[in-house]
Enzyme design. Structure first.
Site, PDB file in Angstrom:
ATOM      1  N   LYS A   1       0.778  -5.473  -3.113  1.00  5.87           N
ATOM      2  CA  LYS A   1       2.165  -5.929  -3.216  1.00  5.87           C
ATOM      3  C   LYS A   1       2.792  -6.457  -1.941  1.00  5.87           C
ATOM      4  O   LYS A   1       3.391  -7.540  -1.941  1.00  5.87           O
ATOM      5  CB  LYS A   1       3.027  -4.813  -3.804  1.00  5.87           C
ATOM      6  CG  LYS A   1       2.873  -4.745  -5.323  1.00  5.87           C
ATOM      7  CD  LYS A   1       3.555  -3.562  -5.935  1.00  5.87           C
ATOM      8  CE  LYS A   1       2.707  -2.325  -5.930  1.00  5.87           C
ATOM      9  NZ  LYS A   1       1.441  -2.435  -6.691  1.00  5.87           N
TER      10      LYS A   1
ATOM     11  N   LYS B   1      16.321 -30.802  26.674  1.00  4.80           N
ATOM     12  CA  LYS B   1      15.371 -30.590  25.582  1.00  4.80           C
ATOM     13  C   LYS B   1      15.989 -30.372  24.206  1.00  4.80           C
ATOM     14  O   LYS B   1      17.035 -29.761  24.052  1.00  4.80           O
ATOM     15  CB  LYS B   1      14.461 -29.407  25.916  1.00  4.80           C
ATOM     16  CG  LYS B   1      13.602 -29.719  27.129  1.00  4.80           C
ATOM     17  CD  LYS B   1      12.507 -28.719  27.301  1.00  4.80           C
ATOM     18  CE  LYS B   1      11.412 -28.951  26.294  1.00  4.80           C
ATOM     19  NZ  LYS B   1      10.382 -27.936  26.394  1.00  4.80           N
TER      20      LYS B   1
ATOM     21  N   TYR C   1      -8.981   1.411 -12.264  1.00  2.00           N
ATOM     22  CA  TYR C   1      -7.900   1.458 -11.282  1.00  2.00           C
ATOM     23  C   TYR C   1      -8.260   2.351 -10.096  1.00  2.00           C
ATOM     24  O   TYR C   1      -8.860   3.410 -10.254  1.00  2.00           O
ATOM     25  CB  TYR C   1      -6.597   1.970 -11.933  1.00  2.00           C
ATOM     26  CG  TYR C   1      -5.452   2.029 -10.927  1.00  2.00           C
ATOM     27  CD1 TYR C   1      -4.682   0.904 -10.681  1.00  2.00           C
ATOM     28  CD2 TYR C   1      -5.192   3.186 -10.191  1.00  2.00           C
ATOM     29  CE1 TYR C   1      -3.658   0.929  -9.738  1.00  2.00           C
ATOM     30  CE2 TYR C   1      -4.174   3.219  -9.253  1.00  2.00           C
ATOM     31  CZ  TYR C   1      -3.406   2.088  -9.026  1.00  2.00           C
ATOM     32  OH  TYR C   1      -2.412   2.117  -8.087  1.00  2.00           O
TER      33      TYR C   1
ATOM     34  N   SER D   1      16.904 -25.725  24.663  1.00  2.00           N
ATOM     35  CA  SER D   1      16.239 -24.826  25.598  1.00  2.00           C
ATOM     36  C   SER D   1      17.297 -24.059  26.373  1.00  2.00           C
ATOM     37  O   SER D   1      18.358 -24.591  26.684  1.00  2.00           O
ATOM     38  CB  SER D   1      15.367 -25.647  26.546  1.00  2.00           C
ATOM     39  OG  SER D   1      15.137 -24.921  27.731  1.00  2.00           O
TER      40      SER D   1
ATOM     41  N   GLU E   1       7.542 -25.693  14.466  1.00  6.03           N
ATOM     42  CA  GLU E   1       6.546 -24.790  15.070  1.00  6.03           C
ATOM     43  C   GLU E   1       6.418 -23.499  14.266  1.00  6.03           C
ATOM     44  O   GLU E   1       5.327 -22.952  14.109  1.00  6.03           O
ATOM     45  CB  GLU E   1       6.937 -24.472  16.515  1.00  6.03           C
ATOM     46  CG  GLU E   1       6.743 -25.660  17.437  1.00  6.03           C
ATOM     47  CD  GLU E   1       7.356 -25.447  18.812  1.00  6.03           C
ATOM     48  OE1 GLU E   1       6.830 -26.006  19.777  1.00  6.03           O
ATOM     49  OE2 GLU E   1       8.369 -24.734  18.923  1.00  6.03           O
TER      50      GLU E   1
ATOM     51  N   HIS F   1      -9.026 -39.196  15.053  1.00  6.78           N
ATOM     52  CA  HIS F   1      -9.235 -38.463  16.316  1.00  6.78           C
ATOM     53  C   HIS F   1      -7.975 -38.502  17.184  1.00  6.78           C
ATOM     54  O   HIS F   1      -8.064 -38.432  18.404  1.00  6.78           O
ATOM     55  CB  HIS F   1     -10.420 -39.027  17.102  1.00  6.78           C
ATOM     56  CG  HIS F   1     -11.617 -39.325  16.257  1.00  6.78           C
ATOM     57  ND1 HIS F   1     -12.550 -38.372  15.935  1.00  6.78           N
ATOM     58  CD2 HIS F   1     -12.002 -40.459  15.622  1.00  6.78           C
ATOM     59  CE1 HIS F   1     -13.479 -38.922  15.160  1.00  6.78           C
ATOM     60  NE2 HIS F   1     -13.162 -40.187  14.945  1.00  6.78           N
TER      61      HIS F   1
ATOM     62  N   SER G   1       5.135   3.735  -2.758  1.00  6.22           N
ATOM     63  CA  SER G   1       5.261   2.269  -2.730  1.00  6.22           C
ATOM     64  C   SER G   1       6.697   1.837  -3.021  1.00  6.22           C
ATOM     65  O   SER G   1       6.996   0.657  -3.119  1.00  6.22           O
ATOM     66  CB  SER G   1       4.309   1.645  -3.756  1.00  6.22           C
ATOM     67  OG  SER G   1       4.523   2.213  -5.041  1.00  6.22           O
TER      68      SER G   1
ATOM     69  N   GLN H   1      -2.672  -0.693  -4.838  1.00  4.27           N
ATOM     70  CA  GLN H   1      -1.255  -0.698  -4.452  1.00  4.27           C
ATOM     71  C   GLN H   1      -1.024  -1.592  -3.230  1.00  4.27           C
ATOM     72  O   GLN H   1       0.100  -2.023  -2.990  1.00  4.27           O
ATOM     73  CB  GLN H   1      -0.815   0.742  -4.165  1.00  4.27           C
ATOM     74  CG  GLN H   1       0.627   0.898  -3.780  1.00  4.27           C
ATOM     75  CD  GLN H   1       1.044   2.359  -3.793  1.00  4.27           C
ATOM     76  OE1 GLN H   1       1.127   2.984  -4.832  1.00  4.27           O
ATOM     77  NE2 GLN H   1       1.277   2.914  -2.614  1.00  4.27           N
TER      78      GLN H   1
ATOM     79  N   ASN I   1      -0.969   2.418 -14.817  1.00  5.35           N
ATOM     80  CA  ASN I   1      -2.001   1.431 -14.473  1.00  5.35           C
ATOM     81  C   ASN I   1      -1.849   0.133 -15.257  1.00  5.35           C
ATOM     82  O   ASN I   1      -1.970  -0.955 -14.693  1.00  5.35           O
ATOM     83  CB  ASN I   1      -3.394   2.026 -14.702  1.00  5.35           C
ATOM     84  CG  ASN I   1      -3.645   3.214 -13.789  1.00  5.35           C
ATOM     85  OD1 ASN I   1      -2.835   3.501 -12.904  1.00  5.35           O
ATOM     86  ND2 ASN I   1      -4.753   3.906 -13.995  1.00  5.35           N
TER      87      ASN I   1
END
Ligand code: ARG
Length: 458
Positions: A324, A282, A316, A276, A289, A155, A22, A321, A109
Site C-alpha cells: 500500500k 538566475k 495470503y 536563487s 528538476e 547524441h 497499517s 500489506q 484477505n
C-alpha cells in the site's frame, strides 16, 4: 479488537501492534472498504444468510460511519490494526449484534484484495485524465508554435532541423502509450475477489455475480488462492507509472536544457520557476528538476514491491500489506507530477529566435546536401563522403554552407549546380513529407489527429 484475539490470553505487545499496524496508511481505503461492505451486506440478505432487517441496520450504520470519516469525526484507535477492523469495530459499537454479522462469509484477505482493486480502478481513471490534460497542453503548444524551427538532435548534437511542434508531439505519442498501459492494467484489475474468503473460498451460498454487478466489476475471480494473494495489478500500475514518469523525466530534462542560456529556446513562467537565494540573475527550473528527481521514488516503489512479492508462498501472507504505501506514494507522485508538468507546458513561452539561432549554428543541412547529390545520381555512401570533406573544408575556412562559393562547391563534386543554394531549412523540413515526418504539412495533420484523439475535433 477483543473478538479476533479470542484464542489469545495476552494483548499484543505495544511495539508489535505498532509494527504490524497499517491503519496509518490504509485509512485511505475507507470509501472502498465501506462500498465493499455495503454490497456484501446486501448480498448476505438476498441469499438469506443474514436477515433483511440486519442488512438494513448494517448498511445505515456503514453510511453514517462513512460520513464520520469524511467529516474527520471518526476516532481512530491505535489498537485496531487496519481500516477493516476500525470500521467493523465502530459498526459493532453503533449497531450491536447486527454489526457483528458483517464479517460473515468474508475474510480480511478477500476484503483487502477487493478494496485495493476498487482503489486502483479509481486511481487509473484519474491518472488517465491527468495524462490527457498533459497531452492537451502539449498539442496546444504545438499548434501555437507551428512555425518554430529548432535543431533536432542525436547524441545531443544538432542533427537536422525539425519543427518544435514535431518534437512536442513526440511526447504526445509517449503519453498515448502510457494511457494505453493504464487502461490495460484496468482490465486485469477489473476482477471481483470477494467470496474467496481467507484462502479456500467461503462455505456459504454467496452470490459473487451479484457482488460484481453491485461493485461494477465485469468478472469474478476464478481461483480463491490466487484472488487473495494476487497483486499483479499493483505491480502493473507501478510499472506503467514508472514508464510514464520516465517520459515526464525526459520532457523535464529537455525543459531544463531549453531554458538554459546556452539553448535559450524557451522561457519559463515565473510561477513555474524559482529564484536563487544568492545569484540574482538566475531563474531556476527547479520544478522540472523535481519532476525528473521524483522519477526515482516511483521506480523504487516498483522494485520494492516486486522484491516483496518474490517467493511468497500461496496464499495470503502479511508481506502483502507492504503493497500500500508504495502504491499510494506512486499514485500521489505521478498525479502531482502530471499536473505540474501540464502547468509548466501551458505557461512557458517559446523563443523562436533563440531556436532559429541554434539552427543556424552547425552544419545542420549536411544531410540535405548529401541527399541533393543522391538526387543528381551519386550513390549515398560517396555523397556522404563528399559532403564530409566539404564540411571539414568549410569548418577550416570558418564559413557556413551558404557562404561557400560555387567554385568551392564544384571543387568537391562536378554534380553540384547553382541550385545547391536552394537547400534551406525550409526545403529541408518540407522534404520530410512522409507519415511521421517533420514537413509542416504533416505536422499540421498530426496536430489535427492528436486533437481528434483527445476529442477536440480537428
Ligand atoms: N492489513 C492487511 C493488509 O493490508 C489486511 C489483511 C490482513 N489479513 C490478515 N490475515 N492479517 O494486507
Amino acid at each position: 479488537m477483543s473478538h479476533i484475539r479470542g484464542r489469545f490470553q495476552k494483548a499484543a505487545d505495544k511495539k508489535v501492534a505498532e509494527y504490524t499496524s497499517s491503519l496509518l496508511f490504509d485509512w485511505r481505503l475507507y470509501k472502498h472498504d465501506i462500498a465493499g461492505s455495503i454490497a456484501h451486506a446486501r448480498m448476505l440478505a438476498r441469499q438469506g444468510i443474514i436477515s433483511k432487517s440486519d442488512s438494513v441496520i448494517i448498511v445505515q450504520g456503514l453510511e453514517s460511519i462513512e460520513q464520520e470519516l469524511a467529516q474527520g469525526k471518526f476516532k481512530f484507535k491505535a489498537e485496531l490494526e487496519d481500516i477493516h477492523m476500525a470500521i467493523e469495530a465502530r459498526l459493532i459499537e453503533k449497531t450491536g449484534e447486527a454489526g457483528g454479522k458483517i464479517h460473515t462469509a468474508r475474510s480480511r484477505n478477500d476484503q483487502i484484495a477487493l478494496d485495493l482493486r476498487l482503489y486502483i480502478r479509481e486511481a487509473i481513471a484519474q491518472t488517465v485524465d491527468s495524462v490527457r490534460e498533459l497531452q492537451r497542453a502539449l498539442v496546444n503548444l504545438a499548434e501555437a508554435s507551428m512555425g518554430v524551427v529548432m535543431p533536432g538532435y542525436t547524441h545531443l548534437q544538432p542533427a537536422q532541423p525539425v519543427l518544435l511542434a514535431h518534437h512536442l508531439l513526440a511526447y504526445f505519442e509517449m503519453l498515448q502509450r502510457d494511457a494505453g498501459r493504464f487502461n490495460d492494467c484496468r482490465k486485469r484489475a477489473d476482477v471481483m475477489p470477494l467470496g474467496s474468503g481467507a484462502l479456500a473460498g467461503v462455505a456459504y451460498n454467496v452470490d459473487r455475480e451479484f457482488l460484481a454487478r453491485e461493485l461494477g466489476f465485469s468478472q469474478v475471480s476464478q481461483n480463491s488462492l490466487d484472488a487473495v494473494s494476487d497483486r499483479d495489478f499493483v505491480l502493473e500500475y507501478e510499472a506503467a507509472a514508472s514508464t510514464c514518469m520516465m517520459h515526464l523525466s525526459r520532457l523535464a530534462e529537455e525543459i531544463i536544457l531549453w531554458s538554459s542560456a546556452e539553448f535559450d529556446f524557451i522561457e519559463l513562467d515565473e510561477a513555474y520557476a524559482t529564484s536563487s537565494s544568492i545569484m540574482p540573475q538566475k531563474k531556476n527550473p527547479d520544478v522540472a528538476e523535481l519532476i525528473r528527481g521524483k522519477t526515482g521514488r516511483v521506480y523504487g516503489n516498483l522494485m520494492a514491491f516486486l522484491t516483496t512479492m518474490k517467493a511468497l508462498p500461496l496464499a495470503y501472507n502479511r508481506d502483502l500489506q507492504e503493497d500500500k504505501e508504495g502504491l499510494f506514494n506512486t499514485v500521489d507522485t505521478l498525479m502531482a507530477s502530471l499536473d505540474i508538468c501540464t502547468g509548466l507546458i501551458a505557461t512557458l513561452k517559446v523563443n523562436a529566435e533563440g531556436a532559429a539561432r541554434a539552427v543556424e549554428r552547425g552544419y545542420i543541412l549536411a544531410t540535405d546536401l548529401a541527399d541533393y547529390l543522391v538526387g543528381k545520381g551519386e550513390a549515398f555512401r560517396s555523397a556522404h563522403e563528399i559532403v564530409g570533406r566539404l564540411i571539414s573544408y568549410a569548418v577550416k575556412k570558418g564559413k557556413s554552407l551558404p557562404e561557400l562559393s560555387f567554385a568551392e562547391y564544384s571543387s568537391f563534386s562536378s554534380l553540384f549546380g547553382e541550385d545547391v543554394y536552394s537547400i534551406t531549412v525550409d526545403s529541408s523540413l518540407a522534404a520530410r513529407d512522409i507519415i511521421g515526418g517533420t514537413a509542416p504539412k504533416r505536422v499540421a495533420q498530426a496536430v489535427a489527429a492528436a486533437k481528434k484523439t483527445l476529442g477536440q475535433g480537428s
